[in-house]
Enzyme design. Structure first.
Site, PDB file in Angstrom:
ATOM      1  N   ARG A  68      -9.032  -4.034  -3.521  1.00  0.00           N
ATOM      2  CA  ARG A  68     -10.255  -3.398  -4.021  1.00  0.00           C
ATOM      3  C   ARG A  68     -10.157  -3.115  -5.518  1.00  0.00           C
ATOM      4  NH1 ARG A  68      -9.807  -0.416   0.934  1.00  0.00           N
ATOM      5  NH2 ARG A  68      -8.621   1.152  -0.198  1.00  0.00           N
ATOM      6  N   ASN A  69      -8.974  -2.690  -5.962  1.00  0.00           N
ATOM      7  CA  ASN A  69      -8.806  -2.341  -7.364  1.00  0.00           C
ATOM      8  C   ASN A  69      -8.879  -3.572  -8.254  1.00  0.00           C
ATOM      9  OD1 ASN A  69      -8.029   0.695  -7.283  1.00  0.00           O
ATOM     10  ND2 ASN A  69      -6.835  -0.246  -5.651  1.00  0.00           N
ATOM     11  N   LYS A  98       0.196   1.739  -9.339  1.00  0.00           N
ATOM     12  CA  LYS A  98      -0.027   0.285  -9.364  1.00  0.00           C
ATOM     13  C   LYS A  98      -1.514  -0.047  -9.284  1.00  0.00           C
ATOM     14  CE  LYS A  98      -0.926  -0.131  -4.754  1.00  0.00           C
ATOM     15  NZ  LYS A  98      -2.084  -0.804  -4.103  1.00  0.00           N
ATOM     16  N   TRP A 155      -7.475  -0.403   6.900  1.00  0.00           N
ATOM     17  CA  TRP A 155      -6.041  -0.115   6.982  1.00  0.00           C
ATOM     18  C   TRP A 155      -5.721   0.739   8.203  1.00  0.00           C
ATOM     19  CZ3 TRP A 155      -2.002  -2.460   6.175  1.00  0.00           C
ATOM     20  CH2 TRP A 155      -0.772  -1.896   5.849  1.00  0.00           C
ATOM     21  N   ALA A 205      -4.550  -5.362   5.016  1.00  0.00           N
ATOM     22  CA  ALA A 205      -4.948  -5.185   6.411  1.00  0.00           C
ATOM     23  C   ALA A 205      -5.401  -6.492   7.046  1.00  0.00           C
ATOM     24  CB  ALA A 205      -6.062  -4.137   6.502  1.00  0.00           C
TER      25      ALA A 205
END
Length: 326
Positions: A257-258, A193, A20, A142
């Site tokens: 990633r989450n 979130k 990012w 990104a």
């Protein structure tokens, strides 16, 4: 005009040379700012400076007006704008920087909570001095931004003029920021979130059910509304890019990633520092207890990760909760 004589729009430091950070640095350099990226590893600094490449983006060539350094203090001293794109917890290591350079204009591109506080609140409380702080959030990966795919985000600051200043700094024909004065609302959306992205990963792996996932996302919005109301944040923020927009993005893609953490979940030993939703789950559970509100999905994710309860048992307990009006 030679390169040495070229005039740049602004001098910007980006702290963090990950996906990012480099994507945002590229936007700023594209927009004719002189950009210095602060990286932890000397190997990354040399790769950026010598080959105009990043280990996070294969074969992408960054512009000449983007350079790298390990000397954070020197770079910050020489810049007007500071972009912070590091894991949330490393912000605690930057307090001396904020105190030493209170006149700089800072924007957080990281999302999360620190000791139950939004990042901007934590920094101001710890530094005990007026600072020029903004945040950048919204539905953006990104890997797509680096390819110049059209992206819209929101930039928020208590001082709307500061938000608009950063808005101008970042705006290109492929990157469109909206300005907001609801900094806490934007921050809480960006942090919370991530918990629901983990939940989405769980559901997609185990059930692949549109019914279940749609219900979860709708009730996630209801939980986020409770948090926003306690913080006196704006309802339009929740329904905007930082809220609904980012929730939809991060809950529907394995670029998150989450989401990947939930989808590939084995046990809590697999937790990675960059999976911000893990810490956010702890922080939001504590927030709910402190403020006397129920966040059933957050509680359910906590029980899976930290108490070893099965996802099936969590879903059953959610479905058996006392009936209520919507």
């Amino acid at each position: 005009m030679t390169d040495k004589m070229k005039q740049y729009n602004a001098k910007v430091t980006v702290i963090g040379a990950g996906h990012w950070g480099m994507a945002l640095a590229d936007v700023l350099a594209f927009n004719n700012s002189s950009v210095t990226v602060c990286a932890r590893r000397m190997e990354e600094v040399n790769l950026i400076n010598n080959e105009h490449k990043s280990s996070y983006f294969d074969n992408y060539i960054f512009p000449d007006n983007l350079v790298a350094t390990k000397d954070v203090e020197k770079s910050v001293a020489e810049s007007e704008y500071i972009v912070i794109s590091t894991p949330t917890k490393t912000v605690t290591e930057m307090l001396d920087m904020f105190r030493k350079f209170p006149e700089k204009k800072y924007i957080f591109a990281c999302k999360g909570l620190i000791n139950g506080k939004m990042i901007s609140t934590y920094v101001e409380d710890e530094c005990k001095m007026p600072l020029k702080l903004a945040v950048l959030s919204g539905p953006s990966f990104a890997n797509e931004l680096i390819l110049k795919k059209s992206t819209a985000v929101v930039i928020a600051a208590c001082d709307i003029e500061l938000a608009r200043e950063f808005q101008e700094l970042f705006h290109t024909d492929f990157f469109r920021p909206y300005a907001s004065s609801d900094i806490l609302g934007v921050e809480v959306c960006g942090a919370v979130k991530n918990v629901y992205a983990i939940a989405a990963g769980f559901l997609d792996r185990e059930y692949k059910s549109f019914n279940m996932k749609s219900a979860m996302l709708t009730r996630a919005l209801a939980e986020m509304t409770k948090v926003m109301q306690i913080l006196n944040a704006k309802s339009e923020t929740l329904m905007g890019l930082a809220g609904l927009g980012d929730l939809m993005l991060t809950c529907h893609s394995d670029l998150s990633r989450n989401y990947r953490y939930g989808y590939n979940y084995v046990d809590n030993k697999q937790a990675k520092e960059t999976t911000e939703g893990i810490n956010a789950t702890l922080e939001m559970r504590s927030f709910a207890t402190t403020n006397g509100i129920e966040l059933p999905i957050v509680e359910g994710i906590y029980k899976v990760i930290y108490e070893g309860l099965s996802l099936e048992d969590v879903i059953e307990s959610l479905m058996r909760r006392t009936l209520k009006d919507e």
